[in-house]
Scaffold this motif. Structure first.
Motif, PDB file in Angstrom:
ATOM      1  N   GLY A 192       0.823  -1.191   0.000  1.00 46.45           N
ATOM      2  CA  GLY A 192       0.000   0.000   0.000  1.00 46.45           C
ATOM      3  C   GLY A 192       0.864   1.250   0.000  1.00 46.45           C
ATOM      4  N   TRP A 193       0.234   2.382  -0.328  1.00 47.07           N
ATOM      5  CA  TRP A 193       0.991   3.630  -0.386  1.00 47.07           C
ATOM      6  C   TRP A 193       1.505   4.065   0.978  1.00 47.07           C
ATOM      7  CZ3 TRP A 193       3.046   5.340  -4.601  1.00 47.07           C
ATOM      8  CH2 TRP A 193       2.420   5.172  -5.827  1.00 47.07           C
ATOM      9  N   ASP A 194       0.932   3.529   2.051  1.00 44.30           N
ATOM     10  CA  ASP A 194       1.404   3.886   3.389  1.00 44.30           C
ATOM     11  C   ASP A 194       2.518   2.972   3.880  1.00 44.30           C
ATOM     12  OD1 ASP A 194      -0.182   1.672   3.530  1.00 44.30           O
ATOM     13  OD2 ASP A 194      -1.326   2.296   5.291  1.00 44.30           O
ATOM     14  N   ASN A 195       2.945   2.031   3.049  1.00 46.55           N
ATOM     15  CA  ASN A 195       4.018   1.126   3.427  1.00 46.55           C
ATOM     16  C   ASN A 195       5.368   1.854   3.339  1.00 46.55           C
ATOM     17  OD1 ASN A 195       6.052  -1.032   3.372  1.00 46.55           O
ATOM     18  ND2 ASN A 195       4.326  -2.421   3.079  1.00 46.55           N
ATOM     19  N   PRO A 196       6.227   1.724   4.359  1.00 44.68           N
ATOM     20  CA  PRO A 196       7.535   2.418   4.325  1.00 44.68           C
ATOM     21  C   PRO A 196       8.431   2.021   3.160  1.00 44.68           C
ATOM     22  CG  PRO A 196       7.029   1.634   6.546  1.00 44.68           C
ATOM     23  CD  PRO A 196       6.005   1.039   5.641  1.00 44.68           C
ATOM     24  N   VAL A 197       8.117   0.899   2.493  1.00 49.59           N
ATOM     25  CA  VAL A 197       8.966   0.467   1.385  1.00 49.59           C
ATOM     26  C   VAL A 197       9.022   1.521   0.281  1.00 49.59           C
ATOM     27  CG1 VAL A 197       7.147  -0.726   0.089  1.00 49.59           C
ATOM     28  CG2 VAL A 197       9.503  -1.510  -0.097  1.00 49.59           C
ATOM     29  N   TRP A 198       7.970   2.342   0.158  1.00 52.06           N
ATOM     30  CA  TRP A 198       7.951   3.363  -0.883  1.00 52.06           C
ATOM     31  C   TRP A 198       8.952   4.480  -0.616  1.00 52.06           C
ATOM     32  CZ3 TRP A 198       5.753   2.682  -5.434  1.00 52.06           C
ATOM     33  CH2 TRP A 198       4.713   1.764  -5.555  1.00 52.06           C
ATOM     34  N   HIS A 199       9.326   4.682   0.627  1.00 51.90           N
ATOM     35  CA  HIS A 199      10.263   5.773   0.935  1.00 51.90           C
ATOM     36  C   HIS A 199      11.692   5.435   0.517  1.00 51.90           C
ATOM     37  CE1 HIS A 199       7.236   8.108   3.041  1.00 51.90           C
ATOM     38  NE2 HIS A 199       6.841   7.000   3.652  1.00 51.90           N
ATOM     39  N   GLY A 200      11.957   4.170   0.278  1.00 50.79           N
ATOM     40  CA  GLY A 200      13.257   3.773  -0.255  1.00 50.79           C
ATOM     41  C   GLY A 200      13.165   3.375  -1.710  1.00 50.79           C
ATOM     42  N   TYR A 201      12.218   3.963  -2.437  1.00 50.28           N
ATOM     43  CA  TYR A 201      11.931   3.548  -3.803  1.00 50.28           C
ATOM     44  C   TYR A 201      13.108   3.770  -4.743  1.00 50.28           C
ATOM     45  CZ  TYR A 201      10.032   3.687  -8.526  1.00 50.28           C
ATOM     46  OH  TYR A 201       9.824   3.482  -9.867  1.00 50.28           O
ATOM     47  N   ARG A 202      13.359   2.757  -5.544  1.00 55.91           N
ATOM     48  CA  ARG A 202      14.276   2.850  -6.677  1.00 55.91           C
ATOM     49  C   ARG A 202      13.602   2.214  -7.875  1.00 55.91           C
ATOM     50  NH1 ARG A 202      15.999   5.905  -3.790  1.00 55.91           N
ATOM     51  NH2 ARG A 202      18.119   6.259  -3.032  1.00 55.91           N
ATOM     52  N   VAL A 203      13.836   2.738  -9.060  1.00 60.50           N
ATOM     53  CA  VAL A 203      13.188   2.207 -10.264  1.00 60.50           C
ATOM     54  C   VAL A 203      13.594   0.747 -10.439  1.00 60.50           C
ATOM     55  CG1 VAL A 203      12.976   2.426 -12.761  1.00 60.50           C
ATOM     56  CG2 VAL A 203      13.128   4.468 -11.332  1.00 60.50           C
ATOM     57  N   PRO A 204      12.630  -0.163 -10.579  1.00 60.25           N
ATOM     58  CA  PRO A 204      12.964  -1.594 -10.654  1.00 60.25           C
ATOM     59  C   PRO A 204      13.644  -1.954 -11.967  1.00 60.25           C
ATOM     60  CG  PRO A 204      10.623  -1.267 -11.042  1.00 60.25           C
ATOM     61  CD  PRO A 204      11.178   0.076 -10.647  1.00 60.25           C
ATOM     62  N   MET A 205      14.301  -3.107 -11.964  1.00 59.44           N
ATOM     63  CA  MET A 205      14.983  -3.600 -13.156  1.00 59.44           C
ATOM     64  C   MET A 205      14.132  -4.601 -13.933  1.00 59.44           C
ATOM     65  SD  MET A 205      17.712  -1.890 -12.732  1.00 59.44           S
ATOM     66  CE  MET A 205      18.782  -2.542 -14.000  1.00 59.44           C
ATOM     67  N   GLU A 206      13.092  -5.147 -13.287  1.00 53.98           N
ATOM     68  CA  GLU A 206      12.239  -6.131 -13.930  1.00 53.98           C
ATOM     69  C   GLU A 206      10.776  -5.811 -13.633  1.00 53.98           C
ATOM     70  OE1 GLU A 206      13.321 -10.013 -12.670  1.00 53.98           O
ATOM     71  OE2 GLU A 206      15.381  -9.877 -13.403  1.00 53.98           O
ATOM     72  N   ILE A 207       9.905  -6.271 -14.514  1.00 56.08           N
ATOM     73  CA  ILE A 207       8.471  -6.079 -14.331  1.00 56.08           C
ATOM     74  C   ILE A 207       7.977  -7.069 -13.281  1.00 56.08           C
ATOM     75  CG2 ILE A 207       6.231  -6.090 -15.479  1.00 56.08           C
ATOM     76  CD1 ILE A 207       7.722  -5.619 -18.112  1.00 56.08           C
ATOM     77  N   PRO A 208       7.220  -6.628 -12.292  1.00 54.06           N
ATOM     78  CA  PRO A 208       6.703  -7.567 -11.289  1.00 54.06           C
ATOM     79  C   PRO A 208       5.610  -8.441 -11.874  1.00 54.06           C
ATOM     80  CG  PRO A 208       5.781  -5.401 -10.928  1.00 54.06           C
ATOM     81  CD  PRO A 208       6.793  -5.244 -12.037  1.00 54.06           C
ATOM     82  N   MET A 209       5.254  -9.485 -11.150  1.00 54.00           N
ATOM     83  CA  MET A 209       4.245 -10.411 -11.654  1.00 54.00           C
ATOM     84  C   MET A 209       2.825  -9.910 -11.399  1.00 54.00           C
ATOM     85  SD  MET A 209       4.443 -13.514  -8.867  1.00 54.00           S
ATOM     86  CE  MET A 209       3.147 -14.411  -9.708  1.00 54.00           C
ATOM     87  N   ALA A 210       2.636  -8.972 -10.466  1.00 58.52           N
ATOM     88  CA  ALA A 210       1.294  -8.508 -10.143  1.00 58.52           C
ATOM     89  C   ALA A 210       1.364  -7.098  -9.574  1.00 58.52           C
ATOM     90  CB  ALA A 210       0.611  -9.452  -9.155  1.00 58.52           C
ATOM     91  N   LEU A 211       0.187  -6.497  -9.420  1.00 63.02           N
ATOM     92  CA  LEU A 211       0.071  -5.116  -8.963  1.00 63.02           C
ATOM     93  C   LEU A 211      -1.110  -5.024  -8.010  1.00 63.02           C
ATOM     94  CD1 LEU A 211       1.163  -2.122  -9.672  1.00 63.02           C
ATOM     95  CD2 LEU A 211      -0.949  -1.961 -10.998  1.00 63.02           C
TER      96      LEU A 211
END
Length: 674
Positions: free
Chosen positions: A410-429
């Motif tokens: 979710g947008w409130d997850n702290p993982v977004w604050h360390g965002y870097r552009v991914p190298m591969e397309i994820p399997m789901a959204l």
């Protein structure tokens, strides 16, 4: 313990429900044949392949891919079947290898449904062969065994099927190859190679501006030059921001943007591949995390990633949807128990009161009290079981939610604050959350596979759950915010330059909501305004769909114009049907129907009642898109038990700048890969 087989070795099978997993270095076609006690095929109906993927007790993949999972139910095999042969073949008419000797040895594993490996085989010793019988499952004296075969055929599938006694071998082999080539089973390319610094390698295409950027922005449907309406957006981008990609109306100068989306590794089927990206190849699935034993009488402690899969991402995806299924079945059991208690109480009351004598004195009251007591006892038992299951699922959710990867978070997850552009397309959204009325606090992430198979309709005329209507202007604003959040998430989870967003906003009413997309410069071009802008964008995207369809079906993906942007495209349409004529509506329906297969996706932000003037013309469009709402709404049903799930969109927390920060990273990464 799993058996590692060598050529000719066999191993007994103690299970009838199996998966056969294939991992190859390059996309391969997986098929299977059913044979009699002599191994002979009786007809084309005994062959499972991408064009006909399902037979009794057998299902194969519909696409050529580097990874396959074949489902086998030996208990459902017809009595005449004594042998199941698993075939692998290299796709013909593509840019990939034409012999197995040019690729790494394929790996095949037989597993249980829980992912436990039973036997595996690495197919070595191949050279000029383009088709191979990898394994065979055979029946001896009522028991099934697996044998490592590894028999290759330089003549491909036609020679292999002929060797198994199929008279129509050449015709069937041609049909299989045609199905793959025409996109009925598009190949899944291997992940792009990485350089030593972790950066993505990319190949540059010939500079030039193709159909994506051709034609004046002011030319209308009739061909006459019309005055361009004043855009409320002005020039896209602010000082320090990245400007729009070149080749589009409103761009400052043409430049080569085709070089931003092509991986350096050659992929089967040419440079265009909109299929699900492969995860891992050449190795069996990683084991799930070990769950510590629970004390006697207590449930096991939940662990994130406690599911089968080839990667942590796939295991978490499977775990999330396992939680969804568990909640659906748990709630179905509870509702069924309550319905049973209600019907039983009604039946007992009817029986007690059907005798007139029971109505005299206290017999009727006693019967009524006894029936109600039994009803309360049954409901309490059902509720206790439900609460126990809900507590376990809630504990699992508390562990899984923080561990979700960026695309699932979710947008409130702290993982977004360390965002870097991914190298591969994820399997789901993640598109939002789902919950049921009996447990509104337990939210299950709503995950959809990528690339999107259906477009999205953000309903700006949705009614709230309590039956009241929100202010129409506020509801439209919420719908636009939802669309922007979804578009930002799509841009964020794709590698740099591999996803482009277009916006049609005929009246310019979405200018404020689109600020995060416009000011960071991540849009392919400034939002199109006016009837001429609508016509221009729709014409370019429909031309793109036509070109890519012809190229993919003809096996000539490398013959596309050099300036064509092969990234996936998303078109956001606001204020429909304002600015749309009949031709534009037809083009919109065409994009909704044909676009997803070639990487063009549609997101409508509209109220269906506003488009009622078009009558039944828009019904197919409405049905072909997935309806999402900006407010919680219980319009989604699951395919298992038909629950009405409440959907809530994944929105950005009020006051958060996370979307702007993420989109700024996306824009910066695009300049790096140009």
């Amino acid at each position: 313990m799993a058996a590692e087989l060598v050529r000719g070795q066999n191993h007994p099978l103690s299970q009838v429900h199996l998966e056969i997993r294939v991992a190859a270095d390059k996309p391969v076609v997986a098929a299977a044949t059913l044979g009699d006690d002599h191994g002979r095929i009786h007809g084309v109906e005994w062959v499972a392949h991408p064009g006909t993927p399902t037979l009794p007790g057998l299902e194969v993949s519909k696409q050529a891919a580097a990874n396959h999972r074949l489902a086998v139910d030996l208990g459902a095999m017809p009595e005449a079947v004594h042998r199941v042969s698993v075939l692998l073949a290299l796709p013909l008419g593509a840019d990939g290898p034409t012999r197995f000797g040019a690729v790494a040895a394929p790996f095949v594993a037989v597993t249980g449904l829980d992912g436990t490996e039973v036997a595996s085989y690495t197919i070595t010793g191949l050279d000029a062969e383009s088709a191979v019988v990898a394994l065979e499952l055979y029946r001896r004296q009522g028991a099934w065994k697996v044998r490592a075969v590894g028999q290759g055929y330089a003549g491909g599938l036609a020679e292999l099927l002929t060797d198994q006694g199929l008279p129509q071998a050449h015709q069937l082999a041609g049909g299989i190859n045609e199905a793959v080539a025409q996109g009925l089973a598009r190949s899944v390319a291997a992940p792009p190679p990485r350089t030593t610094d972790g950066d993505r390698s990319r190949q540059a295409a010939t500079p030039g501006v193709g159909p994506e950027g051709s034609g004046p922005a002011t030319q209308g449907a009739s061909g006459a030059v019309a005055p361009q309406p004043t855009s409320p957006y002005g020039a896209q981008g602010a000082p320090g921001d990245v400007g729009p990609q070149s080749g589009y109306p409103g761009s400052a100068a043409p430049a080569d943007h085709s070089a931003t989306s092509q991986p350096a590794a050659p992929a089967t089927g040419g440079p265009i591949d909109y299929s699900h990206p492969r995860r891992h190849a050449g190795a069996p699935p990683q084991p799930a995390p070990t769950v510590p034993p629970a004390p006697p009488g207590q449930p096991a402690q939940p662990v994130a990633g406690d599911a089968t899969g080839w990667s942590m991402e796939e295991r978490l995806y499977n775990q999330v949807w396992g939680m969804f299924e568990d909640l659906a079945r748990t709630m179905a059991a509870y509702r069924s128990a309550v319905d049973f208690a209600d019907s039983r109480m009604e039946k007992e009351l009817d029986q007690a009161l059907s005798d007139p004598r029971s109505r005299i004195g206290g017999q009727g009251d006693a019967a009524r009290e006894a029936a109600q007591a039994k009803h309360a006892q049954l409901v309490d038992q059902a509720r206790a079981a439900l609460d126990r299951d809900l507590a376990q699922l809630a504990a699992e959710s508390e562990v899984v939610e923080p561990a979700l990867p960026l695309a699932f978070a979710g947008w409130d997850n702290p993982v977004w604050h360390g965002y870097r552009v991914p190298m591969e397309i994820p399997m789901a959204l993640r598109l939002g959350d789902l919950h049921l009325p009996e447990s509104p606090e337990l939210r299950i992430p709503m995950l959809v596979r990528l690339p999107l198979e259906r477009g999205l309709w953000i309903d700006s005329g949705a009614e709230s759950l309590d039956g009241s209507f929100a202010d129409s202007h506020e509801l439209r604003r919420l719908a636009l915010d939802t669309a922007v959040a979804h578009a930002a998430r799509l841009l964020a989870v794709y590698p740099a330059g591999e996803f482009a967003v277009h916006v049609i906003d005929p009246a310019g009413s979405a200018a404020q909501a689109l600020v995060p997309l416009v000011h960071t410069g991540v849009l392919a071009a400034p939002p199109a305004v006016g009837a001429a802008g609508v016509t221009d964008v729709l014409t370019r995207l429909t031309q793109r769909v036509d070109l890519v369809q012809m190229a993919v079906r003809g096996g000539a993906a490398d013959s596309l114009p050099p300036g064509l942007d092969t990234a996936e495209q998303l078109l956001i349409v606001n204020d429909f049907p304002h600015g749309f004529d009949d031709r534009a509506v037809t083009q919109l329906r065409y994009l909704a129907d044909e676009g997803p297969a070639v990487g063009v996706h549609l997101m409508m932000v509209a109220d269906r009642e506003d488009a009622a003037g078009y009558g039944p013309l828009l019904d197919p469009l409405w049905r072909s898109l997935m309806r999402l709402t900006p407010l919680p709404d219980d319009h989604l049903a699951d395919p298992w038990v038909g629950h009405a799930w409440t959907y809530e969109p994944s929105l950005v927390p009020p006051g958060s700048q996370v979307v702007r920060q993420v989109l700024t990273e996306v824009a910066t990464a695009r300049t790096k890969y140009r």
